[in-house]
Design a protein around this motif. Sequence first.
Motif, PDB file in Angstrom:
ATOM      1  N   HIS A  94       5.945 -52.979  69.389  1.00  0.00           N
ATOM      2  CA  HIS A  94       6.038 -54.181  70.216  1.00  0.00           C
ATOM      3  C   HIS A  94       5.538 -53.900  71.635  1.00  0.00           C
ATOM      4  CE1 HIS A  94       7.554 -58.144  71.254  1.00  0.00           C
ATOM      5  NE2 HIS A  94       8.168 -57.632  72.311  1.00  0.00           N
ATOM      6  N   LEU A  95       5.923 -52.755  72.159  1.00  0.00           N
ATOM      7  CA  LEU A  95       5.542 -52.401  73.525  1.00  0.00           C
ATOM      8  C   LEU A  95       4.030 -52.201  73.644  1.00  0.00           C
ATOM      9  CD1 LEU A  95       7.640 -50.006  75.731  1.00  0.00           C
ATOM     10  CD2 LEU A  95       5.151 -49.970  75.851  1.00  0.00           C
ATOM     11  N   LYS A  96       3.461 -51.494  72.649  1.00  0.00           N
ATOM     12  CA  LYS A  96       2.035 -51.163  72.711  1.00  0.00           C
ATOM     13  C   LYS A  96       1.135 -52.335  72.326  1.00  0.00           C
ATOM     14  CE  LYS A  96       2.239 -47.516  70.021  1.00  0.00           C
ATOM     15  NZ  LYS A  96       1.790 -46.313  69.252  1.00  0.00           N
ATOM     16  N   ASN A  97       1.465 -52.981  71.205  1.00  0.00           N
ATOM     17  CA  ASN A  97       0.518 -53.921  70.607  1.00  0.00           C
ATOM     18  C   ASN A  97       0.803 -55.394  70.888  1.00  0.00           C
ATOM     19  OD1 ASN A  97      -0.825 -51.721  69.333  1.00  0.00           O
ATOM     20  ND2 ASN A  97       0.800 -51.686  67.785  1.00  0.00           N
ATOM     21  N   VAL A  98       2.050 -55.699  71.248  1.00  0.00           N
ATOM     22  CA  VAL A  98       2.390 -57.092  71.549  1.00  0.00           C
ATOM     23  C   VAL A  98       2.440 -57.308  73.059  1.00  0.00           C
ATOM     24  CG1 VAL A  98       4.102 -58.926  71.250  1.00  0.00           C
ATOM     25  CG2 VAL A  98       3.681 -57.290  69.388  1.00  0.00           C
ATOM     26  N   LEU A  99       3.233 -56.500  73.745  1.00  0.00           N
ATOM     27  CA  LEU A  99       3.338 -56.622  75.199  1.00  0.00           C
ATOM     28  C   LEU A  99       2.132 -56.009  75.910  1.00  0.00           C
ATOM     29  CD1 LEU A  99       7.108 -55.715  75.655  1.00  0.00           C
ATOM     30  CD2 LEU A  99       6.088 -57.984  75.474  1.00  0.00           C
ATOM     31  N   ARG A 100       1.475 -55.053  75.210  1.00  0.00           N
ATOM     32  CA  ARG A 100       0.293 -54.367  75.756  1.00  0.00           C
ATOM     33  C   ARG A 100       0.579 -53.737  77.129  1.00  0.00           C
ATOM     34  NH1 ARG A 100      -4.015 -55.287  72.579  1.00  0.00           N
ATOM     35  NH2 ARG A 100      -3.962 -57.118  71.210  1.00  0.00           N
ATOM     36  N   ILE A 101       1.709 -53.085  77.216  1.00  0.00           N
ATOM     37  CA  ILE A 101       2.092 -52.418  78.457  1.00  0.00           C
ATOM     38  C   ILE A 101       1.199 -51.198  78.690  1.00  0.00           C
ATOM     39  CG2 ILE A 101       3.923 -50.971  79.436  1.00  0.00           C
ATOM     40  CD1 ILE A 101       5.912 -53.026  78.630  1.00  0.00           C
ATOM     41  N   LYS A 102       0.821 -51.007  79.932  1.00  0.00           N
ATOM     42  CA  LYS A 102      -0.095 -49.929  80.299  1.00  0.00           C
ATOM     43  C   LYS A 102       0.660 -48.742  80.901  1.00  0.00           C
ATOM     44  CE  LYS A 102      -3.892 -52.423  79.569  1.00  0.00           C
ATOM     45  NZ  LYS A 102      -3.245 -53.684  79.119  1.00  0.00           N
ATOM     46  N   LYS A 103       0.021 -47.593  80.897  1.00  0.00           N
ATOM     47  CA  LYS A 103       0.580 -46.398  81.508  1.00  0.00           C
ATOM     48  C   LYS A 103       0.859 -46.680  82.994  1.00  0.00           C
ATOM     49  CE  LYS A 103      -0.244 -41.449  82.218  1.00  0.00           C
ATOM     50  NZ  LYS A 103      -1.134 -40.305  81.938  1.00  0.00           N
ATOM     51  N   PHE A 116       1.078 -42.691  75.307  1.00  0.00           N
ATOM     52  CA  PHE A 116       1.224 -43.231  73.959  1.00  0.00           C
ATOM     53  C   PHE A 116       0.780 -42.187  72.937  1.00  0.00           C
ATOM     54  CE2 PHE A 116       0.284 -46.585  76.950  1.00  0.00           C
ATOM     55  CZ  PHE A 116       1.244 -47.541  76.676  1.00  0.00           C
ATOM     56  N   SER A 117       1.444 -42.197  71.784  1.00  0.00           N
ATOM     57  CA  SER A 117       1.053 -41.302  70.697  1.00  0.00           C
ATOM     58  C   SER A 117       1.383 -41.982  69.376  1.00  0.00           C
ATOM     59  CB  SER A 117       1.800 -39.967  70.797  1.00  0.00           C
ATOM     60  OG  SER A 117       3.175 -40.156  70.509  1.00  0.00           O
ATOM     61  N   VAL A 129       6.156 -44.075  72.252  1.00  0.00           N
ATOM     62  CA  VAL A 129       5.782 -44.221  73.658  1.00  0.00           C
ATOM     63  C   VAL A 129       6.672 -43.308  74.491  1.00  0.00           C
ATOM     64  CG1 VAL A 129       5.539 -45.825  75.586  1.00  0.00           C
ATOM     65  CG2 VAL A 129       5.148 -46.633  73.246  1.00  0.00           C
ATOM     66  N   LYS A 130       6.055 -42.473  75.327  1.00  0.00           N
ATOM     67  CA  LYS A 130       6.818 -41.575  76.182  1.00  0.00           C
ATOM     68  C   LYS A 130       7.042 -42.228  77.540  1.00  0.00           C
ATOM     69  CE  LYS A 130       6.991 -36.975  78.259  1.00  0.00           C
ATOM     70  NZ  LYS A 130       6.299 -35.677  78.486  1.00  0.00           N
ATOM     71  N   LEU A 131       8.288 -42.109  78.030  1.00  0.00           N
ATOM     72  CA  LEU A 131       8.660 -42.683  79.319  1.00  0.00           C
ATOM     73  C   LEU A 131       9.234 -41.597  80.216  1.00  0.00           C
ATOM     74  CD1 LEU A 131      10.653 -45.735  77.905  1.00  0.00           C
ATOM     75  CD2 LEU A 131       8.259 -45.738  78.579  1.00  0.00           C
TER      76      LEU A 131
END
Length: 248
Positions: free
Chosen positions: A25-34, A55-56, A60-62
Amino acid sequence: MYRFFVDKSQIKDGAAIITGQDAHHLKNVLRIKKGEEVYLSCGDEWEYTCTVDGFSDNGVKLIITDIQKPGQELPCRITLFQCLPKKEKMELIIQKSVELGVFEIVPVESSRCIVKMNDAKKAASKVARWNSISQAAAKQSKRLIEPKVHEPVSFKEAVNMAAAKDICFIPYERAEGMRKTRELFESIKPGQSIGIIIGPEGGFEEKEVDFALENGIAPITLGKRILRTETAGPAVLSMLMYLLEQDG
């Protein structure tokens, strides 16, 4: 800012990992960037401000940049014992109850419930669906916990569970007037556990109410109007939220 719920094991050495559907959801829906920020919660009163580090395939690493205790939760843990309603009403009840600060929800099968959870597989699917609605409502309303929706229990089991709380209420049309209800609500102290038992569309059978009262459940009135089952629980929660919410 977006919020995600993680297990404490996902936080280590000043960093955190988001995996599974939340990572998708974070990567592909919200498309949040580094470099962008999100909040994390671990089911307690602490909140983590994090920056997306990378991202891996595993998630997602925070990087954790701040930890705070914002006091989002009510000072009492409120359990809603909700008799099963028809159709999608339970989903609405869960969503609004989570927004209003409920700690957990226990579905109840009383005598006049039209809905029966006899099929274990279908029941498990329903409970999973209800918990996903709770999680979404918790994220939207910036809760620090994900209120759990339990497996359905019998009315007798619900009363026994409710009786173990510090105080528990059952809205009942023959209860004393609003003054008594106000007195009961105003007697609640921060840190107490609270139970609310809400009946089905057809109301409780007399013997069910008698059983609840015999076990120390306090009858209350919600006014002179008859409320639908999907209205009653959120109505009680709204009253309690008004009384319990603390400035901070």
